[in-house]
Design a protein around this motif. Structure first.
Motif, PDB file in Angstrom:
ATOM      1  N   ILE B  32       0.843  -1.180   0.000  1.00 33.91           N
ATOM      2  CA  ILE B  32       0.000   0.000   0.000  1.00 33.91           C
ATOM      3  C   ILE B  32       0.880   1.231   0.000  1.00 33.91           C
ATOM      4  O   ILE B  32       1.943   1.249   0.627  1.00 33.91           O
ATOM      5  CB  ILE B  32      -0.982   0.008   1.181  1.00 33.91           C
ATOM      6  N   GLN B  33       0.444   2.223  -0.750  1.00 35.89           N
ATOM      7  CA  GLN B  33       1.167   3.485  -0.840  1.00 35.89           C
ATOM      8  C   GLN B  33       0.254   4.605  -0.355  1.00 35.89           C
ATOM      9  O   GLN B  33      -0.970   4.490  -0.418  1.00 35.89           O
ATOM     10  CB  GLN B  33       1.587   3.761  -2.290  1.00 35.89           C
ATOM     11  N   TRP B  34       0.903   5.666   0.104  1.00 36.91           N
ATOM     12  CA  TRP B  34       0.164   6.863   0.505  1.00 36.91           C
ATOM     13  C   TRP B  34       0.707   8.062  -0.249  1.00 36.91           C
ATOM     14  O   TRP B  34       1.930   8.205  -0.413  1.00 36.91           O
ATOM     15  CB  TRP B  34       0.281   7.104   2.011  1.00 36.91           C
ATOM     16  N   LEU B  49       4.201   0.711   2.168  1.00 33.79           N
ATOM     17  CA  LEU B  49       4.264  -0.359   3.166  1.00 33.79           C
ATOM     18  C   LEU B  49       4.074  -1.684   2.448  1.00 33.79           C
ATOM     19  O   LEU B  49       3.217  -1.804   1.572  1.00 33.79           O
ATOM     20  CB  LEU B  49       3.170  -0.173   4.223  1.00 33.79           C
ATOM     21  N   VAL B  50       4.874  -2.664   2.848  1.00 34.00           N
ATOM     22  CA  VAL B  50       4.859  -3.940   2.152  1.00 34.00           C
ATOM     23  C   VAL B  50       4.549  -5.115   3.081  1.00 34.00           C
ATOM     24  O   VAL B  50       3.842  -6.045   2.701  1.00 34.00           O
ATOM     25  CB  VAL B  50       6.217  -4.186   1.451  1.00 34.00           C
ATOM     26  N   LYS B  51       5.062  -5.050   4.295  1.00 35.81           N
ATOM     27  CA  LYS B  51       4.960  -6.209   5.190  1.00 35.81           C
ATOM     28  C   LYS B  51       3.705  -6.166   6.045  1.00 35.81           C
ATOM     29  O   LYS B  51       3.258  -5.094   6.469  1.00 35.81           O
ATOM     30  CB  LYS B  51       6.186  -6.255   6.094  1.00 35.81           C
ATOM     31  N   SER B  52       3.179  -7.323   6.330  1.00 35.15           N
ATOM     32  CA  SER B  52       2.042  -7.452   7.221  1.00 35.15           C
ATOM     33  C   SER B  52       2.378  -6.858   8.585  1.00 35.15           C
ATOM     34  O   SER B  52       3.431  -7.151   9.147  1.00 35.15           O
ATOM     35  CB  SER B  52       1.707  -8.934   7.372  1.00 35.15           C
ATOM     36  N   GLY B  53       1.491  -5.962   9.081  1.00 36.33           N
ATOM     37  CA  GLY B  53       1.699  -5.348  10.388  1.00 36.33           C
ATOM     38  C   GLY B  53       2.744  -4.254  10.421  1.00 36.33           C
ATOM     39  O   GLY B  53       3.075  -3.748  11.492  1.00 36.33           O
ATOM     40  N   GLU B  54       3.236  -3.855   9.262  1.00 36.52           N
ATOM     41  CA  GLU B  54       4.326  -2.870   9.221  1.00 36.52           C
ATOM     42  C   GLU B  54       3.859  -1.510   9.728  1.00 36.52           C
ATOM     43  O   GLU B  54       2.736  -1.098   9.474  1.00 36.52           O
ATOM     44  CB  GLU B  54       4.849  -2.751   7.789  1.00 36.52           C
ATOM     45  N   GLN B  64       0.427   2.635   9.057  1.00 36.48           N
ATOM     46  CA  GLN B  64       0.320   1.237   9.466  1.00 36.48           C
ATOM     47  C   GLN B  64      -0.286   0.410   8.341  1.00 36.48           C
ATOM     48  O   GLN B  64      -1.162   0.893   7.611  1.00 36.48           O
ATOM     49  CB  GLN B  64      -0.571   1.113  10.706  1.00 36.48           C
ATOM     50  N   PHE B  65       0.165  -0.828   8.252  1.00 34.73           N
ATOM     51  CA  PHE B  65      -0.390  -1.785   7.309  1.00 34.73           C
ATOM     52  C   PHE B  65      -0.928  -2.949   8.134  1.00 34.73           C
ATOM     53  O   PHE B  65      -0.210  -3.484   8.978  1.00 34.73           O
ATOM     54  CB  PHE B  65       0.697  -2.278   6.359  1.00 34.73           C
ATOM     55  N   LYS B  70      -5.070  -5.950   4.329  1.00 39.84           N
ATOM     56  CA  LYS B  70      -6.278  -5.463   3.676  1.00 39.84           C
ATOM     57  C   LYS B  70      -6.627  -4.050   4.128  1.00 39.84           C
ATOM     58  O   LYS B  70      -7.551  -3.437   3.581  1.00 39.84           O
ATOM     59  CB  LYS B  70      -7.462  -6.374   3.992  1.00 39.84           C
ATOM     60  N   ASN B  71      -5.935  -3.543   5.138  1.00 39.78           N
ATOM     61  CA  ASN B  71      -6.254  -2.206   5.594  1.00 39.78           C
ATOM     62  C   ASN B  71      -4.996  -1.467   6.003  1.00 39.78           C
ATOM     63  O   ASN B  71      -3.945  -2.076   6.269  1.00 39.78           O
ATOM     64  CB  ASN B  71      -7.269  -2.223   6.734  1.00 39.78           C
ATOM     65  N   SER B  72      -5.135  -0.151   6.041  1.00 40.15           N
ATOM     66  CA  SER B  72      -4.009   0.692   6.383  1.00 40.15           C
ATOM     67  C   SER B  72      -4.536   1.976   7.006  1.00 40.15           C
ATOM     68  O   SER B  72      -5.718   2.312   6.855  1.00 40.15           O
ATOM     69  CB  SER B  72      -3.195   1.023   5.127  1.00 40.15           C
ATOM     70  N   SER B  73      -3.677   2.657   7.706  1.00 41.97           N
ATOM     71  CA  SER B  73      -4.060   3.947   8.279  1.00 41.97           C
ATOM     72  C   SER B  73      -2.890   4.908   8.237  1.00 41.97           C
ATOM     73  O   SER B  73      -1.719   4.504   8.210  1.00 41.97           O
ATOM     74  CB  SER B  73      -4.553   3.782   9.723  1.00 41.97           C
TER      75      SER B  73
END
Lengths: 115, 111
Positions: B32-34, B49-54, B64-65, B70-73
């Motif tokens: 995911i990119q911002w 962000l690439v890694k789970s929980g990053e 956060q990823f 499936k979600n990010s903030s």
């Protein structure tokens, strides 16, 4: 990073006419894209510009309406053909680089108004 | 088709307050990119962000990823007037490899 020169920056056009938007990049790029952004909205991918071959269009966009050229690695054009007021939008050129091919760099955009 | 939903659409805060925007995908993302778009400007890449929980930080910004990818903030601490703009998340589909932008969250900061 990349410096992207996009022109024109804005134009007001009459219904039924066509406008060609140019995008020039100062770096070696892998991918070049064309996006549309309607006022207050998100970015919608129109197509991927492929060097030396036909562009790859997303659903809802066709070559007759949005012909795209990419004669070399650093230059592309998007034409908005037979314009109608519904085509009024911001059109953005975007690139990714060989050195960081997942990050997108955007041009400053072309604000198009069709009367 | 795959969708990336972003909320809220708009947020008005007083300078100094915190701000958070959330991004949710219907399918698993490979990354995911911002991006941030200032009024009248073009989108500018902030982070990937690439890694789970990053979790990544850039000064007052925390990204956060989710564990399920499936979600990010994006959280901004103590907003400033320079934070004004629209923040877009963009997810790369794990299935198609396509980058899909969320609808964006427009932040207004009152001085």
């Amino acid at each position: 990073s990349a410096v992207i020169s996009q022109k024109p920056s804005r134009d007001i056009c009459q219904r039924g006419t066509s406008l060609t938007i140019q995008c020039q990049v100062d770096s070696q790029v892998t991918m070049m894209f064309w996006y549309r952004q309607q006022p207050g909205q998100s970015l919608t991918l129109i197509a991927t510009a492929n060097q030396g071959s036909e562009a790859t269009y997303e659903s809802g966009f066709v070559i007759d309406k949005f012909p795209i050229s990419r004669p070399n690695l650093t230059f592309s054009t998007l034409t908005v053909s037979n314009m109608s007021p519904e085509d009024s939008s911001i059109y953005l050129c975007s690139v990714s680089l060989w050195t960081d091919n997942e990050k997108l760099f955007f041009g400053s955009g072309t604000q198009l108004s069709v009367l | 088709g795959q969708q990336v939903m972003q909320i809220p659409q708009y947020q008005h805060v007083q300078e100094g307050e915190d701000f958070t925007t959330y991004c949710n995908s219907s399918t698993t993302l490979s990354n995911i990119q911002w991006y941030k778009q200032r009024p009248g400007g073009h989108p500018v890449f902030l982070i990937q962000l690439v890694k789970s929980g990053e979790v990544k930080k850039q000064k007052r910004l925390t990204f956060q990823f989710g564990e399920a990818k499936k979600n990010s903030s994006l959280h901004i601490t103590a907003t400033q007037t320079t934070d004004v703009g629209t923040y877009f998340c963009a997810g790369t589909s794990g299935n198609t490899g396509k980058l899909i932008f969320g609808q964006g969250t427009t932040l207004q900061v009152k001085p």
